[in-house]
Structure formats: structure tokens, C-alpha cells
Motif scaffolding. Structure first.
Motif, PDB file in Angstrom:
ATOM      1  N   ARG A   1      25.109  55.631 118.552  1.00  0.00           N
ATOM      2  CA  ARG A   1      24.024  55.518 119.264  1.00  0.00           C
ATOM      3  C   ARG A   1      22.924  56.223 118.567  1.00  0.00           C
ATOM      4  O   ARG A   1      23.282  57.522 118.015  1.00  0.00           O
ATOM      5  CB  ARG A   1      24.041  55.968 120.676  1.00  0.00           C
TER       6      ARG A   1
ATOM      7  N   PHE B   1      31.735  54.877 123.013  1.00  0.00           N
ATOM      8  CA  PHE B   1      30.614  54.589 122.191  1.00  0.00           C
ATOM      9  C   PHE B   1      30.670  55.322 121.016  1.00  0.00           C
ATOM     10  O   PHE B   1      30.378  56.377 121.106  1.00  0.00           O
ATOM     11  CB  PHE B   1      29.434  54.880 123.103  1.00  0.00           C
TER      12      PHE B   1
ATOM     13  N   LEU C   1      23.416  50.558 120.371  1.00  0.00           N
ATOM     14  CA  LEU C   1      24.668  51.027 120.727  1.00  0.00           C
ATOM     15  C   LEU C   1      25.681  50.382 120.195  1.00  0.00           C
ATOM     16  O   LEU C   1      25.926  49.075 120.257  1.00  0.00           O
ATOM     17  CB  LEU C   1      24.769  51.118 122.435  1.00  0.00           C
TER      18      LEU C   1
ATOM     19  N   GLY D   1      30.035  49.941 120.907  1.00  0.00           N
ATOM     20  CA  GLY D   1      31.112  50.637 121.612  1.00  0.00           C
ATOM     21  C   GLY D   1      32.562  50.040 121.190  1.00  0.00           C
ATOM     22  O   GLY D   1      32.595  48.559 121.151  1.00  0.00           O
TER      23      GLY D   1
END
Length: 296
Positions: free
Chosen positions: A126, A123, A135, A137
Motif C-alpha cells: 500500500r 495486503f 493496494l 492483496g
């Protein structure tokens, strides 16, 4: 008056008595959203187990000429672990049973483990440490050559379509974005596969798989999800000879219901309905699926 003077300190003392705390694995990351495997928010030490069952079929060729129908029932056993707040490690082992029937009514059947998939999801962004609203990723991994060669009763290998995997090492790379807005959550993801040559010199075509999903969760116990899933497949080849069958674009509309009967358990039921089929000479059935996820 003296009774009132005594009541106040007694009330304060009652409020200060520690009570047993109750929390679920999901709430430990400050996020009550019910999530499928692979779409969750991470926190250090999070461990998830999942079992997903899928059933589908597809037909290639022309009816009454050279049609062949492949049917599969597949169970994916998955584990995901977050050793760090920004890292998820995952592994999925498929157990499959396949049946390939030709227009001549000849049939090949196979069952056993398929090609395992492993991955690491990092990730990279955030907006908040707990219960993030946004988020992003990056997923990197590979499909491993773990499927054995299945033979018929005479010891001869089954045809490539009847085998449980390509037995090739296929790197993958993906990107995902999730956002959480009260009862709503949204997901966008794209993952690319670049297969290498595997069993009998076969190499599947490069592919790109995408998902756009919206989820409404009006209750802590259940949620509904609607997604558009697509798969873009390049042509495969056998020992350098190109085979366009199965290449092209396939898109599904995917409604799901998620339900949490007890704390830390999520049951998901859904179907993938093909709505756009631009595959070369392939007809795909709806995909039925059911899964259960357990947070430890």
C-alpha cells in the motif's frame, strides 16, 4: 475600540472549545469510498458484517430431449475482521434452497447450509498508511465441507446436482489490485480454486474467477459500479470418469448501484448478465443480487 479588543480573545476562545467528533468506520481508514464486502481498505480493528441474496438458474442438456433446470436462491452471511492493518480474516456461510427439475417434470428440492468459505487476505503493498491510492492483496483460504447430505422423503440421497455443495475441501488462492482516484476507484482480481474429491466420489473441475471493475462515486451517499466477471471451469469427474458438462468459459457484465442510507450501512443492488457463454452444454440465466453491509 475596547469592544474590538474583547472580541478577538473571545473568538479565539470559542475556536478552542472542543466539539464532538463524528466519523464513520470507512472514514477511520481515511477512505470515503463505498465498497462491497471484500473490496474494502483495511485498518486495525475493522469489523464488517454482510448479508447477500442471489437468485439464478441454469439449464443443461437439450430441450425436449434430456434438459434439466436447476434454480437456486442463496443467502450468504459474511463476517470480515482486520486484527492488523495489513490483514483481513473472513468467513462466509451460505444458506440455500435448490430445485432441480428434469424434462420428465420430476423435481428434487433441497434447503439448508452450503459449503462455508474462509479466507485470509494479506495486503502486501500500500502506497500510503491512510487512504491508499494503490493496494495489492493476496488471498488464501478454502471452501469447507460443511453442507450436509440431503435425502428425499424415502431417505435416499438426492442427486449430486440437487445437493447444496460438493462437501469437499477446496483450497483457493487469489490476487487483487485496487486503485482510488478521487471519485473513481478500480479493481482487478483473480482467484483460483483447486477442488478435491467430495460427496459420492465427485470432484469439481479446477476454476479461475476474475473481476475487472470501475466505480464512480459522485456523492458520499451513492455510487455506480460496472464490472466484467468471468469464470473458467475445468472438467469435473465422478470416480475418475471425466464429465465435460459445465466446463469452459462464462463471462458476465455486472452493473451495480451502491447506496448508504445511514452511516456505516451500504446497500447494493445489481445483476450479472451473461454475455459470453462457452460452457459445455449449459445455459446460464442472469444472476440477480442484493446485499447489505454494516461496518462496526
Amino acid at each position: 475600540m475596547w469592544k474590538s479588543c474583547l472580541a478577538a480573545p473571545l473568538l479565539m476562545a470559542t475556536l478552542l472549545v472542543p466539539l464532538e467528533g463524528r466519523a464513520c468506520a470507512t472514514c477511520a481508514c481515511g477512505d470515503p469510498t463505498l465498497t462491497s464486502m471484500g473490496t474494502e481498505q483495511p485498518f486495525a480493528g475493522r469489523l464488517r458484517l454482510a448479508n447477500q441474496v442471489r437468485a439464478w438458474s441454469l439449464t443443461t442438456g437439450q430441450d425436449a430431449v434430456d434438459a434439466a433446470t436447476l434454480r437456486e436462491l442463496r443467502m450468504d452471511l459474511s463476517v470480515a475482521y482486520a486484527p492488523l492493518p495489513w490483514l483481513f480474516l473472513s468467513a462466509t456461510l451460505p444458506l440455500q434452497t435448490r430445485s432441480l427439475q428434469q424434462i420428465s417434470l420430476s423435481r428434487e428440492t433441497a434447503w439448508g447450509p452450503g459449503d462455508m468459505e474462509v479466507g485470509a487476505k494479506v495486503f502486501i503493498f500500500r502506497d500510503r498508511e491512510f487512504s491508499a491510492n494503490h493496494l495489492i492483496g493476496v488471498l488464501a483460504g478454502a471452501r469447507l465441507p460443511t453442507s450436509p447430505t440431503v435425502n428425499d422423503a424415502d431417505g435416499r440421497p438426492l442427486s449430486l446436482d440437487a445437493q447444496l455443495g460438493t462437501a469437499s475441501l477446496d483450497p483457493l488462492l487469489g490476487l487483487s489490485y485496487s486503485t482510488f482516484r478521487g471519485d473513481w476507484s478500480f479493481l482487478a482480481s483473480a482467484t483460483g480454486y483447486l477442488p478435491t474429491r467430495g460427496r459420492e466420489g465427485f470432484r469439481a473441475g479446477a476454476s479461475l474467477r476474475t473481476t475487472l471493475a470501475a466505480q464512480l462515486q459522485p456523492s458520499p451517499r451513492w455510487a455506480v459500479r460496472l464490472a466484467v466477471d468471468s469464470r473458467l471451469e475445468g472438467p469435473s469427474d465422478l470416480r475418475g470418469v471425466a464429465d465435460p458438462v459445465g466446463s469452459g468459459l462464462l463471462a458476465f457484465v455486472s452493473p451495480d448501484v451502491l447506496f448508504s442510507p445511514v452511516t456505516d450501512v451500504i446497500v447494493e443492488l445489481g445483476v450479472r448478465v451473461p454475455v459470453l457463454n462457452l460452457l459445455d452444454n449449459v445455459r446460464q440465466s442472469p444472476i440477480l443480487q442484493a446485499s447489505i453491509v454494516y461496518d462496526l
